[in-house]
Design a protein around this motif. Structure first.
Motif, PDB file in Angstrom:
ATOM      1  N   ASN A   1       1.404   2.920   5.800  1.00 31.15           N
ATOM      2  CA  ASN A   1       1.109   2.295   7.087  1.00 31.15           C
ATOM      3  C   ASN A   1       1.723   3.079   8.238  1.00 31.15           C
TER       4      ASN A   1
ATOM      5  N   TYR B   1     -12.183  -2.541   2.696  1.00 30.54           N
ATOM      6  CA  TYR B   1     -12.776  -1.715   3.749  1.00 30.54           C
ATOM      7  C   TYR B   1     -14.283  -1.749   3.536  1.00 30.54           C
TER       8      TYR B   1
ATOM      9  N   ARG C   1      -9.285   2.131   8.250  1.00 29.70           N
ATOM     10  CA  ARG C   1      -9.162   0.684   8.359  1.00 29.70           C
ATOM     11  C   ARG C   1      -8.648   0.287   9.739  1.00 29.70           C
ATOM     12  N   LYS C   2      -7.646   0.975  10.210  1.00 31.36           N
ATOM     13  CA  LYS C   2      -7.047   0.643  11.500  1.00 31.36           C
ATOM     14  C   LYS C   2      -8.017   0.930  12.655  1.00 31.36           C
TER      15      LYS C   2
ATOM     16  N   TYR D   1      -7.797   6.744   4.428  1.00 32.85           N
ATOM     17  CA  TYR D   1      -8.370   5.408   4.216  1.00 32.85           C
ATOM     18  C   TYR D   1      -7.700   4.377   5.123  1.00 32.85           C
ATOM     19  N   GLU D   2      -6.382   4.409   5.181  1.00 33.50           N
ATOM     20  CA  GLU D   2      -5.667   3.441   6.014  1.00 33.50           C
ATOM     21  C   GLU D   2      -5.935   3.703   7.492  1.00 33.50           C
TER      22      GLU D   2
ATOM     23  N   ALA E   1      -0.121   6.419   8.726  1.00 30.40           N
ATOM     24  CA  ALA E   1      -1.401   6.254   9.413  1.00 30.40           C
ATOM     25  C   ALA E   1      -1.183   6.020  10.905  1.00 30.40           C
TER      26      ALA E   1
ATOM     27  N   TYR F   1       1.927   1.278  -2.100  1.00 32.40           N
ATOM     28  CA  TYR F   1       0.706   0.966  -1.354  1.00 32.40           C
ATOM     29  C   TYR F   1      -0.282   0.141  -2.175  1.00 32.40           C
TER      30      TYR F   1
ATOM     31  N   PRO G   1      -4.268  -1.059  -1.476  1.00 31.84           N
ATOM     32  CA  PRO G   1      -5.372  -0.968  -0.512  1.00 31.84           C
ATOM     33  C   PRO G   1      -5.998  -2.326  -0.219  1.00 31.84           C
TER      34      PRO G   1
END
Length: 363
Positions: A172, A305, A208-209, A204-205, A175, A300, A302
């Motif tokens: 997190n 998404y 998402r954000k 990937y994170e 990212a 982590y 996931p």
């Protein structure tokens, strides 16, 4: 049956069977694990399977006794045999996490080294941003720069990869750190993101954000993303992971413990792990940085998404990928490759991967 009740030949057969299944090859008693396709990441899986047979070993045992015969002798004899191949990392290569945190500054300070840098400056359309986790960077950047298909290409390197900066220890935070520079470079979408191995998880994170901010992510390419299987013991901290890392480097590069940092760096540089922007003095910090990324990945989980995702994954990791990734990716398109190793080069050299990435990213 406990190790005390097993004969040397029985232990040897167990080791050969486990290695043979994981490496998909016939294993002889004198075969060196690392010469027949094994690597430091696979050692963890070896240890887990050996424990199921009653052989509770540490990772250092596989590095010091890398043949079935030598490992069986180590397990069954009360006196330690001479190692088949004695490897040891130079003491100067180890830097404790406490010492690093005392001597290095935060990556959030305004004057900290940037993580984003250009790989291909010229091109059409929005840039492609590639996230990599730091190790083997020289080769990976040269291989992935071609994915852009005529777009500008930028790369992200982990905090602490260059300069006296502390690493971050969660996906997190990583990212968030990258998004600061991404949004400075490109305030609005559509965005094109890709990553390899640990970097695929960070990409990937980030995606998402961005979608949570109502930004469009046109492409998210995850090439050989970590399958999120157990990597280290849940009780390990940064120092334990760093020592494990150094054991694996010693085995991979044939270190005996007497080498200078200059010599170790020279060997790693020849294998394109690092480029000429780094030097021998950076090696201790880089190993802690690697450990921080491993720890971040280990913690982590996931979240779902719902955007388009392209996954390139090795069939050997299919079960873990189907368990940990595909359930949270309803729009995933998957290309399965069959290289059977954890190292990045075979996948990144695969012409099918290049063709697929370029087709998805064509402006």
């Amino acid at each position: 049956m406990t190790p005390e009740l097993l004969s040397r030949s029985e232990v040897e057969d167990i080791v050969r069977g486990v290695w043979g299944r994981l490496l998909d090859t016939d294993v002889l008693p004198t075969d060196d694990f690392f010469e027949i396709g094994g690597d430091s990441l696979l050692v963890v899986e070896v240890l887990l399977e050996l424990r199921e047979h009653g052989l509770d070993l540490k990772a250092s045992a596989v590095f010091k006794y890398p043949t079935p015969a030598a490992l069986a002798q180590f397990v069954t004899e009360t006196t330690t045999p001479a190692p088949a191949t004695v490897t040891q990392a130079p003491p100067a290569l180890f830097l404790s996490a406490d010492e690093l945190w005392k001597t290095h500054r935060s990556t959030w300070q305004p004057d900290a080294p940037r993580c984003l840098f250009p790989l291909v400056r010229e091109g059409r359309g929005e840039p492609l941003y590639i996230v990599h986790w730091g190790n083997d960077a020289g080769f990976v950047w040269s291989a992935t720069s071609a994915w852009g298909s005529g777009r500008p290409v930028y790369g992200f390197e982990a905090p602490g990869f260059r300069g006296a900066v502390r690493p971050v220890t969660t996906i997190n935070d990583m990212a968030d750190r990258y998004l600061v520079e991404l949004l400075e470079q490109q305030p609005k979408g559509p965005y094109h993101l890709a990553g390899h191995c640990h970097g695929a998880v960070v990409a990937y994170e980030m995606a998402r954000k961005l979608r949570a901010r109502s930004q469009e992510v046109a492409v998210l390419g995850m090439v050989k993303p970590s399958a999120l299987e157990r990597f280290v013991s849940y009780g390990w901290g940064l120092d334990e992971i760093t020592r494990y890392r150094l054991e694996s480097l010693a085995a991979q590069f044939g270190l005996t413990g007497d080498e200078s940092l200059d010599e170790v760096f020279s060997r790693m540089r020849k294998e394109e792990w690092y480029d000429d922007r780094l030097g021998p003095q950076d090696l201790p910090r880089l190993q802690v940085q690697w450990s921080a990324l491993a720890l971040a990945l280990h913690q982590y989980e996931p979240r779902p998404y719902d955007g388009p995702v392209l996954i390139v994954q090795d069939v050997k990791d299919r079960a873990d990928t189907e368990l940990n990734w595909l359930p949270v990716l309803p729009q995933a398109e998957t290309l399965w490759v069959d290289h059977g190793v954890d190292l990045p080069r075979p996948t990144l050299r695969d012409p099918r991967v290049l063709e697929l990435m370029r087709s998805k990213l064509a402006p």
